[in-house]
Design a protein around this motif. Sequence first.
Motif, mmCIF file in Angstrom:
data_model
loop_
_atom_site.group_PDB
_atom_site.id
_atom_site.type_symbol
_atom_site.label_atom_id
_atom_site.label_comp_id
_atom_site.label_asym_id
_atom_site.label_seq_id
_atom_site.Cartn_x
_atom_site.Cartn_y
_atom_site.Cartn_z
ATOM 1 N N ALA A 140 46.612 47.883 42.187
ATOM 2 C CA ALA A 140 47.012 47.429 40.849
ATOM 3 C C ALA A 140 46.337 46.106 40.500
ATOM 4 C CB ALA A 140 48.530 47.287 40.777
ATOM 5 N N MET A 141 46.225 45.195 41.466
ATOM 6 C CA MET A 141 45.535 43.928 41.197
ATOM 7 C C MET A 141 44.070 44.170 40.873
ATOM 8 S SD MET A 141 47.148 41.011 43.729
ATOM 9 C CE MET A 141 46.012 41.377 44.986
ATOM 10 N N THR A 142 43.430 45.027 41.654
ATOM 11 C CA THR A 142 42.027 45.340 41.417
ATOM 12 C C THR A 142 41.839 46.015 40.060
ATOM 13 O OG1 THR A 142 41.745 45.625 43.789
ATOM 14 C CG2 THR A 142 40.015 46.493 42.389
ATOM 15 N N LEU A 143 42.718 46.930 39.744
ATOM 16 C CA LEU A 143 42.653 47.614 38.451
ATOM 17 C C LEU A 143 42.840 46.631 37.298
ATOM 18 C CD1 LEU A 143 42.486 50.340 36.929
ATOM 19 C CD2 LEU A 143 44.975 50.395 37.047
ATOM 20 N N ASN A 144 43.782 45.709 37.442
ATOM 21 C CA ASN A 144 44.002 44.709 36.390
ATOM 22 C C ASN A 144 42.780 43.829 36.196
ATOM 23 O OD1 ASN A 144 46.562 45.513 35.683
ATOM 24 N ND2 ASN A 144 47.551 44.143 37.129
ATOM 25 N N VAL A 145 42.203 43.372 37.290
ATOM 26 C CA VAL A 145 41.006 42.531 37.180
ATOM 27 C C VAL A 145 39.894 43.312 36.496
ATOM 28 C CG1 VAL A 145 39.195 41.385 38.512
ATOM 29 C CG2 VAL A 145 41.586 41.023 39.099
ATOM 30 N N TYR A 146 39.708 44.551 36.899
ATOM 31 C CA TYR A 146 38.668 45.377 36.275
ATOM 32 C C TYR A 146 38.935 45.568 34.786
ATOM 33 C CZ TYR A 146 36.004 49.433 34.883
ATOM 34 O OH TYR A 146 35.179 50.285 34.200
ATOM 35 N N LEU A 147 40.161 45.925 34.438
ATOM 36 C CA LEU A 147 40.474 46.186 33.035
ATOM 37 C C LEU A 147 40.354 44.935 32.174
ATOM 38 C CD1 LEU A 147 43.517 48.614 33.351
ATOM 39 C CD2 LEU A 147 41.208 49.164 32.593
ATOM 40 N N LEU B 290 41.430 42.547 51.158
ATOM 41 C CA LEU B 290 41.635 41.858 49.891
ATOM 42 C C LEU B 290 40.543 40.823 49.652
ATOM 43 C CD1 LEU B 290 43.418 41.531 47.427
ATOM 44 C CD2 LEU B 290 44.802 39.928 48.715
ATOM 45 N N THR B 291 40.114 40.151 50.703
ATOM 46 C CA THR B 291 39.019 39.185 50.584
ATOM 47 C C THR B 291 37.732 39.883 50.159
ATOM 48 O OG1 THR B 291 39.999 37.847 52.332
ATOM 49 C CG2 THR B 291 37.696 37.450 51.839
ATOM 50 N N LEU B 292 37.442 41.013 50.765
ATOM 51 C CA LEU B 292 36.240 41.762 50.425
ATOM 52 C C LEU B 292 36.271 42.250 48.979
ATOM 53 C CD1 LEU B 292 33.582 42.952 51.511
ATOM 54 C CD2 LEU B 292 34.873 44.994 52.099
ATOM 55 N N ILE B 293 37.401 42.762 48.543
ATOM 56 C CA ILE B 293 37.528 43.223 47.163
ATOM 57 C C ILE B 293 37.359 42.055 46.191
ATOM 58 C CG2 ILE B 293 39.192 44.081 45.458
ATOM 59 C CD1 ILE B 293 40.208 45.985 47.568
ATOM 60 N N THR B 294 37.975 40.922 46.510
ATOM 61 C CA THR B 294 37.851 39.735 45.646
ATOM 62 C C THR B 294 36.407 39.270 45.568
ATOM 63 O OG1 THR B 294 40.096 39.085 46.268
ATOM 64 C CG2 THR B 294 38.705 37.400 45.276
ATOM 65 N N ALA B 295 35.725 39.255 46.701
ATOM 66 C CA ALA B 295 34.322 38.827 46.702
ATOM 67 C C ALA B 295 33.461 39.794 45.894
ATOM 68 C CB ALA B 295 33.812 38.723 48.129
#
Length: 166
Positions: free
Chosen positions: A62-69, A118-123
């Motif tokens: 959900a965090m990744t999706l929110n950042v993307y959207l 989570l670090t990898l996704i954020t980077a």
Amino acid sequence: MTLNDVFNSLERNPLPILMYFVALPLLAWIMGAAVQDRQDISTWKYLYAVLVYAVCIPGIFAMTLNVYLFLFERQSIWQADLLLQFLPILSMVLTLILIKSKISFDFIPGFGKIAGFLTLITALIGIMWFFDRLHLIAFTYVPFSALLIGFVLVLLLIRFAWSKLF
């Protein structure tokens, strides 16, 4: 079936997802009440691990999706779906706070892997956003493999810096 179809289906029938994300913090609270002392935690750490993974995987998604959207699709905050975009994050934070009050995350098997993921996704999202905003057009004779190796080296550098920071 697309991701949009899944989200539309969940919007039409929100009760299962609502029950799931309410049950996880409730279960963490019940498990915390059942744990009597610090020696008793060693028997519960695998159940805590299952609970952590059950809440972190949808929460990170959900965090990744929110950042993307919000960054790439430029979705307005007014159009955000509270049930699918914010409830998993809220449930994850609340559950992790309840677990942290009873047991250190060092005792939970695999918790470091979630933090690394989570670090990898954020980077990756940060690098993608940087290149999206850069609008750099380059004509180069550098082979694609060299660019790929450079990208991996940047990820390793970010991972090393993150581990030294925390």
